[in-house]
Design an enzyme around this catalytic site. Sequence first.
Site, PDB file in Angstrom:
ATOM      1  N   LYS A 188     -17.235  35.953  31.571  1.00 41.98           N
ATOM      2  CA  LYS A 188     -16.683  36.752  30.629  1.00 41.98           C
ATOM      3  C   LYS A 188     -15.561  36.215  29.835  1.00 41.98           C
ATOM      4  O   LYS A 188     -14.515  36.199  30.273  1.00 41.98           O
ATOM      5  CB  LYS A 188     -16.210  38.131  31.191  1.00 41.98           C
ATOM      6  N   GLY A 241      -5.309  34.453  33.132  1.00 43.31           N
ATOM      7  CA  GLY A 241      -4.901  35.370  32.102  1.00 43.31           C
ATOM      8  C   GLY A 241      -3.511  35.739  32.234  1.00 43.31           C
ATOM      9  O   GLY A 241      -2.865  35.387  33.153  1.00 43.31           O
ATOM     10  N   SER A 242      -3.200  36.898  32.099  1.00 45.93           N
ATOM     11  CA  SER A 242      -1.788  37.407  32.145  1.00 45.93           C
ATOM     12  C   SER A 242      -1.508  37.965  33.530  1.00 45.93           C
ATOM     13  O   SER A 242      -2.408  38.321  34.309  1.00 45.93           O
ATOM     14  CB  SER A 242      -1.613  38.588  31.150  1.00 45.93           C
ATOM     15  N   THR A 243      -0.152  38.004  33.931  1.00 46.59           N
ATOM     16  CA  THR A 243       0.031  38.381  35.265  1.00 46.59           C
ATOM     17  C   THR A 243      -0.255  39.797  35.541  1.00 46.59           C
ATOM     18  O   THR A 243      -0.719  40.466  36.501  1.00 46.59           O
ATOM     19  CB  THR A 243       1.498  38.147  35.579  1.00 46.59           C
ATOM     20  N   VAL A 245      -2.695  41.800  33.908  1.00 43.21           N
ATOM     21  CA  VAL A 245      -4.080  41.701  34.214  1.00 43.21           C
ATOM     22  C   VAL A 245      -4.332  41.589  35.486  1.00 43.21           C
ATOM     23  O   VAL A 245      -5.104  41.784  36.171  1.00 43.21           O
ATOM     24  CB  VAL A 245      -4.831  41.449  32.907  1.00 43.21           C
ATOM     25  N   GLY A 246      -3.645  40.351  36.078  1.00 44.02           N
ATOM     26  CA  GLY A 246      -4.036  40.015  37.323  1.00 44.02           C
ATOM     27  C   GLY A 246      -3.615  40.820  38.262  1.00 44.02           C
ATOM     28  O   GLY A 246      -4.479  41.023  39.306  1.00 44.02           O
ATOM     29  N   GLU A 264      -5.282  32.304  38.036  1.00 47.24           N
ATOM     30  CA  GLU A 264      -4.344  31.675  37.532  1.00 47.24           C
ATOM     31  C   GLU A 264      -3.657  32.412  36.293  1.00 47.24           C
ATOM     32  O   GLU A 264      -4.167  32.818  35.270  1.00 47.24           O
ATOM     33  CB  GLU A 264      -5.044  30.260  36.766  1.00 47.24           C
ATOM     34  N   CYS A 298      -0.285  28.174  29.616  1.00 47.31           N
ATOM     35  CA  CYS A 298       0.247  28.825  30.684  1.00 47.31           C
ATOM     36  C   CYS A 298       1.507  27.684  31.182  1.00 47.31           C
ATOM     37  O   CYS A 298       1.993  27.997  31.930  1.00 47.31           O
ATOM     38  CB  CYS A 298      -0.644  29.162  31.829  1.00 47.31           C
ATOM     39  N   GLU A 396       7.504  35.208  29.968  1.00 52.31           N
ATOM     40  CA  GLU A 396       6.903  34.223  29.219  1.00 52.31           C
ATOM     41  C   GLU A 396       6.532  34.620  27.779  1.00 52.31           C
ATOM     42  O   GLU A 396       5.957  35.778  27.609  1.00 52.31           O
ATOM     43  CB  GLU A 396       5.509  34.309  30.184  1.00 52.31           C
TER      44      GLU A 396
END
Length: 500
Positions: A188, A241-243, A245-246, A264, A298, A396
């Site tokens: 995706k 992706g972003s932390t 959404v992680g 990651e 990143c 970030e």
Amino acid sequence: MAHTMTGYSLPESPREFGFYMDGDWVAAGGREVFERTSPGHGVPVSRIPRCTQSDLDASVASARLAFEGRHWAGLCGADRAAVLLKTADLIRDRVDEIAHWEVLENGKPISQARSEVLGCVGMFELSAGLARALHGDSYNNSGDGAFGIVTREPIGVVGLITPWNFPFLILCERVPYILASGCSIVAKPSEVTSVTTLLLAEILTRAGLPDGVFNVVTGSGGTVGQQLAEHMDVDMLSFTGSTSVGRLIVSAAGASNFKKLGLELGGKNPQIVFADADLDDAADGVAFGIAFNSGQCCVSGSRLLVERSVADLFAQKVAEKLRSVKIGEPLDESTQAGAITTDEQNRTILSYIARGQEEGARLITGGSALNTPLGQYVEPTVFCDVTMDMAIASEEIFGPVLCVIPFDTIDEAISIANDTVYGLAASVWTKNIDKALTVSRRVRAGRFWINTTLAGGPELPIGGFKQSGWGREAGMQGVEEYTQTKSIHIEIGKRSHWVA
Ligand code: TXE
């Protein structure tokens, strides 16, 4: 096609794509469609379907069927290697086309896009060797009556969620290694940069990958991405992706089937410069580390920790370098830094620049959006007199914004470097081997560079410490992550009976 001055073209109307399932394209049909506008030119370039839950279920079912049918997992390593090598050849043949789509959807410079795609060829070539070299272990030390074997098995159906900053590169830091392990994939891509993931699907089929082993669903993260993370029939998910959404991905895995996760996430990576470094080389490296891909990496080196005795001089050297970076039209061969990929990211970067000024940091170069008729570009920006309590020093930004923080001792440099929730990457610049190795041991980051930055190759695993993620991608470790081990205990000879 409307031609730019560069020989590459902008589409006169956006190109229509379907999604990719079971070895073939599926047309958008009556589905809702997302239209992508090129961030470097402001013109619509692609139209991509928003897949539904039933499209996702069908794609996962296709990947499951291919896996359980052992159409790929059951092949010998040499046969898998042949497909991966053929894929490498086909990517090389289509390098210009893939690079062009990277530029149109992401806004990065064409020369950079081309070299990234060529780097991906190497990842497929290496993975072909890894498919053949993958193996388990044995225990021949349990006495004459026993033998132990540890086998590696592909984990099964893998979901792969990728971001927009390196749509093809990040994909290829994962796909060939996952395929080398024998797994099937449902990918995706980010909704704003889906085309090159779809092109890879077509290439893999042409290279002989069995149908259903690589599928692509398109659409937004909050819908089809979330559904993929929650899916009960996905065995592992790799998310980049972003932390924030992680965290949702971790919850989704816990609330569904405890799928294994590779993550990651974000970074706030230090560049540590000692006074004994080659300061010209270091200034060039630091400028590259923050301006490359317009700071949307990143692993961008966004915090410059510099020994106080040279701090002002060095910051000026970096600023001078950054003022000479050629920014603008991504299709121009000489452009070094292109557009900011999304409107939201553009707003985020500009708001952090305003915040840095409010927080009292001293702006020594940049600080504005570039004044261009089309597209969105930000000048490389340097803030001095930054302290670790400022938001620009700890959060970030994901843009070309460098924060300069002076230090006095090696211990202080290490302590500031580690004063972050992240741990993705770090660089040290010094000609003193003792300092370089001490810093490399004590800074908590998954990737470390000495007298260079943003370097690497397909053999070296990548991933983060702390809140930068879990697991490693690429290299042999990146294949093994997608396997699980099985311990097989074999008894030799006559059993000594438990029941007399
Ligand atoms: O990332 P998102 P965005 C950081 C960077 C940037 C910020 C936001 O700081 O400013 O993230 O970028 C999918 N369930 N990085 O908004 O949203 C989404 O569709 C499942 C760091 O683009 O994390 C896309 O495919 N999936 C970074 C992918 O997640 C979801 C690279 C990444 O999008 C989802 C990019 C959900 N609920 C941004 N929501 C890095 N580590 O390289 C979104 N997605």
